[in-house]
Design a protein around this motif. Structure first.
Motif, PDB file in Angstrom:
ATOM      1  N   LEU A  48       0.805  -1.225   0.000  1.00  0.00           N
ATOM      2  CA  LEU A  48       0.000   0.000   0.000  1.00  0.00           C
ATOM      3  C   LEU A  48       0.842   1.281   0.000  1.00  0.00           C
ATOM      4  CD1 LEU A  48      -3.248   0.580   2.047  1.00  0.00           C
ATOM      5  CD2 LEU A  48      -1.533   2.366   1.838  1.00  0.00           C
ATOM      6  N   PRO A  49       1.853   1.434   0.863  1.00  0.00           N
ATOM      7  CA  PRO A  49       2.630   2.676   0.851  1.00  0.00           C
ATOM      8  C   PRO A  49       3.335   2.944  -0.480  1.00  0.00           C
ATOM      9  CG  PRO A  49       2.964   1.532   2.917  1.00  0.00           C
ATOM     10  CD  PRO A  49       2.252   0.575   1.999  1.00  0.00           C
ATOM     11  N   GLU A  50       3.842   1.871  -1.110  1.00  0.00           N
ATOM     12  CA  GLU A  50       4.527   2.051  -2.389  1.00  0.00           C
ATOM     13  C   GLU A  50       3.540   2.454  -3.491  1.00  0.00           C
ATOM     14  OE1 GLU A  50       6.761   0.406   0.415  1.00  0.00           O
ATOM     15  OE2 GLU A  50       5.261  -0.953  -0.446  1.00  0.00           O
ATOM     16  N   ILE A  51       2.367   1.800  -3.520  1.00  0.00           N
ATOM     17  CA  ILE A  51       1.376   2.136  -4.542  1.00  0.00           C
ATOM     18  C   ILE A  51       0.827   3.544  -4.316  1.00  0.00           C
ATOM     19  CG2 ILE A  51      -0.808   1.456  -5.609  1.00  0.00           C
ATOM     20  CD1 ILE A  51       1.557  -0.435  -6.114  1.00  0.00           C
ATOM     21  N   GLU A  52       0.623   3.925  -3.066  1.00  0.00           N
ATOM     22  CA  GLU A  52       0.154   5.284  -2.786  1.00  0.00           C
ATOM     23  C   GLU A  52       1.201   6.316  -3.198  1.00  0.00           C
ATOM     24  OE1 GLU A  52      -2.069   8.569  -1.539  1.00  0.00           O
ATOM     25  OE2 GLU A  52      -2.636   6.533  -2.089  1.00  0.00           O
ATOM     26  N   THR A  53       2.467   6.000  -3.006  1.00  0.00           N
ATOM     27  CA  THR A  53       3.538   6.909  -3.435  1.00  0.00           C
ATOM     28  C   THR A  53       3.545   7.051  -4.954  1.00  0.00           C
ATOM     29  OG1 THR A  53       4.911   6.319  -1.515  1.00  0.00           O
ATOM     30  CG2 THR A  53       6.039   7.304  -3.419  1.00  0.00           C
ATOM     31  N   ILE A  54       3.385   5.919  -5.650  1.00  0.00           N
ATOM     32  CA  ILE A  54       3.313   5.960  -7.114  1.00  0.00           C
ATOM     33  C   ILE A  54       2.106   6.774  -7.557  1.00  0.00           C
ATOM     34  CG2 ILE A  54       2.945   4.548  -9.185  1.00  0.00           C
ATOM     35  CD1 ILE A  54       4.531   2.318  -7.704  1.00  0.00           C
ATOM     36  N   ARG A  55       0.970   6.559  -6.903  1.00  0.00           N
ATOM     37  CA  ARG A  55      -0.234   7.322  -7.245  1.00  0.00           C
ATOM     38  C   ARG A  55       0.015   8.823  -7.132  1.00  0.00           C
ATOM     39  NH1 ARG A  55      -4.217  10.309  -5.448  1.00  0.00           N
ATOM     40  NH2 ARG A  55      -3.260  10.450  -3.384  1.00  0.00           N
ATOM     41  N   ARG A  56       0.615   9.248  -6.040  1.00  0.00           N
ATOM     42  CA  ARG A  56       0.869  10.673  -5.835  1.00  0.00           C
ATOM     43  C   ARG A  56       1.824  11.221  -6.890  1.00  0.00           C
ATOM     44  NH1 ARG A  56       1.225  11.246   0.831  1.00  0.00           N
ATOM     45  NH2 ARG A  56      -0.816  10.299   1.226  1.00  0.00           N
ATOM     46  N   SER A  57       2.797  10.425  -7.285  1.00  0.00           N
ATOM     47  CA  SER A  57       3.712  10.861  -8.346  1.00  0.00           C
ATOM     48  C   SER A  57       2.972  11.015  -9.666  1.00  0.00           C
ATOM     49  CB  SER A  57       4.859   9.858  -8.522  1.00  0.00           C
ATOM     50  OG  SER A  57       5.726   9.871  -7.409  1.00  0.00           O
ATOM     51  N   LEU A  58       2.115  10.046  -9.989  1.00  0.00           N
ATOM     52  CA  LEU A  58       1.384  10.102 -11.253  1.00  0.00           C
ATOM     53  C   LEU A  58       0.389  11.267 -11.278  1.00  0.00           C
ATOM     54  CD1 LEU A  58       0.731   6.318 -11.981  1.00  0.00           C
ATOM     55  CD2 LEU A  58       2.449   7.818 -13.008  1.00  0.00           C
ATOM     56  N   VAL A  59      -0.201  11.575 -10.137  1.00  0.00           N
ATOM     57  CA  VAL A  59      -1.079  12.754 -10.073  1.00  0.00           C
ATOM     58  C   VAL A  59      -0.329  13.985 -10.548  1.00  0.00           C
ATOM     59  CG1 VAL A  59      -2.229  14.340  -8.487  1.00  0.00           C
ATOM     60  CG2 VAL A  59      -2.623  11.891  -8.272  1.00  0.00           C
ATOM     61  N   HIS A  60       0.888  14.121 -10.062  1.00  0.00           N
ATOM     62  CA  HIS A  60       1.721  15.278 -10.425  1.00  0.00           C
ATOM     63  C   HIS A  60       2.182  15.217 -11.877  1.00  0.00           C
ATOM     64  CE1 HIS A  60       4.917  18.246 -10.287  1.00  0.00           C
ATOM     65  NE2 HIS A  60       5.806  17.317 -10.567  1.00  0.00           N
ATOM     66  N   LEU A  61       2.455  14.022 -12.372  1.00  0.00           N
ATOM     67  CA  LEU A  61       3.106  13.880 -13.674  1.00  0.00           C
ATOM     68  C   LEU A  61       2.164  13.800 -14.865  1.00  0.00           C
ATOM     69  CD1 LEU A  61       5.872  11.303 -12.665  1.00  0.00           C
ATOM     70  CD2 LEU A  61       6.235  13.705 -13.256  1.00  0.00           C
ATOM     71  N   ILE A  62       0.980  13.185 -14.707  1.00  0.00           N
ATOM     72  CA  ILE A  62       0.171  12.929 -15.911  1.00  0.00           C
ATOM     73  C   ILE A  62      -1.267  13.433 -15.847  1.00  0.00           C
ATOM     74  CG2 ILE A  62       1.560  10.887 -16.444  1.00  0.00           C
ATOM     75  CD1 ILE A  62      -0.802   9.148 -15.544  1.00  0.00           C
ATOM     76  N   THR A  63      -1.738  13.914 -14.698  1.00  0.00           N
ATOM     77  CA  THR A  63      -3.118  14.400 -14.638  1.00  0.00           C
ATOM     78  C   THR A  63      -3.340  15.512 -15.666  1.00  0.00           C
ATOM     79  OG1 THR A  63      -3.312  13.860 -12.295  1.00  0.00           O
ATOM     80  CG2 THR A  63      -4.889  15.446 -13.176  1.00  0.00           C
ATOM     81  N   GLY A  64      -4.417  15.400 -16.432  1.00  0.00           N
ATOM     82  CA  GLY A  64      -4.763  16.408 -17.427  1.00  0.00           C
ATOM     83  C   GLY A  64      -4.135  16.191 -18.794  1.00  0.00           C
ATOM     84  N   LYS A  65      -3.206  15.256 -18.907  1.00  0.00           N
ATOM     85  CA  LYS A  65      -2.543  15.037 -20.193  1.00  0.00           C
ATOM     86  C   LYS A  65      -3.440  14.240 -21.146  1.00  0.00           C
ATOM     87  CE  LYS A  65       2.229  15.585 -18.762  1.00  0.00           C
ATOM     88  NZ  LYS A  65       3.623  15.230 -19.069  1.00  0.00           N
ATOM     89  N   LYS A  66      -3.313  14.554 -22.444  1.00  0.00           N
ATOM     90  CA  LYS A  66      -4.101  13.895 -23.476  1.00  0.00           C
ATOM     91  C   LYS A  66      -3.261  12.810 -24.142  1.00  0.00           C
ATOM     92  CE  LYS A  66      -7.001  14.876 -27.522  1.00  0.00           C
ATOM     93  NZ  LYS A  66      -7.530  15.950 -28.408  1.00  0.00           N
ATOM     94  N   ILE A  67      -3.862  11.624 -24.284  1.00  0.00           N
ATOM     95  CA  ILE A  67      -3.165  10.480 -24.870  1.00  0.00           C
ATOM     96  C   ILE A  67      -3.193  10.581 -26.394  1.00  0.00           C
ATOM     97  CG2 ILE A  67      -3.131   7.973 -25.114  1.00  0.00           C
ATOM     98  CD1 ILE A  67      -4.489   7.827 -22.356  1.00  0.00           C
TER      99      ILE A  67
END
Length: 291
Positions: free
Chosen positions: A4-23
């Motif tokens: 859980l802590p590792e996946i939550e850390t990855i989630r927080r990173s992805l929020v910063h890195l890819i939220t709002g981006k168009k595929i």
């Protein structure tokens, strides 16, 4: 396996890195990672859509891309990283999500056990492991009474094995179970039905504390885990996991290692008292007829 802590850390990173981006384009190089639909359908459905938000449930990442949710389970060694469009692929890169801004998200998995499911947004009924998850120990309402209720069906199972059941409690894995049991002073071989309410209270609090500390440290990089932005540091705070023969941080007796349910288990035999004779008989019955 990331917990859980590792996946939550990855989630927080992805929020910063890819939220709002168009595929702009999706490329799949290892078809079996994509579940239930052909890779070409997977790539076609995602083309032109935008990342709305990133969630998490237990050890699952939930990437919301309306009208779909991409459910990603990293299994043993899956990981994500950001690259520039056109950057050479690494040996174990299997999926790429290319964005219109010139960046791309790559999924890398040496063991190739990770999975991706594309489902209607918020509909997890077809993903058995996700649909049956138990409560999360970091939730505000998680307490000893709830933990006891969730483990009732595993009453003859060892507490170590019961805590690893994701349909009982979500997000716990080998590292954080060993650490939680040490903090609560409970021997990992204790059958669930021998625990008293006060012990459930201690254990529920310990699970929550250990997981929150793990999140604050960015997870534990004990093997190959890393988030898209950094490696974790919780391994520097670990007290018993992986420390066979080292002195217990409380009583200085050497940490011991046993195997429970096929999982290496670390504990202090002084701070976590051994099973009583009655408990040991329960464990033997459990091994013959597991619940």
């Amino acid at each position: 396996m990331p917990e859980l802590p590792e996946i939550e850390t990855i989630r927080r990173s992805l929020v910063h890195l890819i939220t709002g981006k168009k595929i702009q384009q999706v490329t799949v190089r290892l078809a079996r990672i994509i579940q239930k639909i052909p890779p070409e359908v997977f790539t076609h459905r995602l083309q032109g859509l935008s990342i709305e938000s990133i969630g998490r449930r237990g050890k699952y990442l939930l990437i919301h891309i309306p009208p779909y949710t991409l459910v990603s389970h990293l299994r043993m060694e899956g990981k994500y990283r950001m690259v520039k469009t056109g950057e050479p692929w690494k040996k174990h890169d299997h999926v790429e999500f290319r964005f219109t801004d010139g960046t791309a998200l790559r999924y890398n998995d040496v063991r190739q056990f990770g999975t991706m499911d594309l489902v209607p947004q918020g509909d997890y009924s077809t993903i058995k492991g996700l649909a049956t998850l138990g409560p999360e120990p970091i939730d505000e309402q998680f307490n000893g009474a709830l933990l006891q209720e969730r483990l009732e069906r595993s009453r003859n199972t060892t507490i170590k094995s019961a805590l690893l059941r994701q349909d009982r409690v979500a997000g716990l894995g080998n590292i954080y179970v060993d650490e939680s049991l040490f903090r609560s002073g409970i021997h990992p071989e204790r059958p669930v039905h021998t625990l008293q309410q006060e012990e459930y209270d201690r254990l529920a609090s310990a699970c929550k504390e250990v997981l929150l500390e793990g999140i604050a440290a960015g997870g534990a990089s004990v093997r190959t885990y890393s988030s898209p932005e950094s490696r974790g540091s919780f391994q520097l705070q670990i007290q018993v996991y992986g420390k066979k023969g080292e002195p217990c941080p409380r009583c200085h007796h050497p940490i011991e290692r046993i195997v429970i349910g096929g999982r290496g288990t670390h504990f202090c035999p002084i701070c976590q008292p051994a099973c009583t004779e009655r408990d040991q008989l329960s464990v033997k019955r459990t091994k013959r007829s597991p619940s």
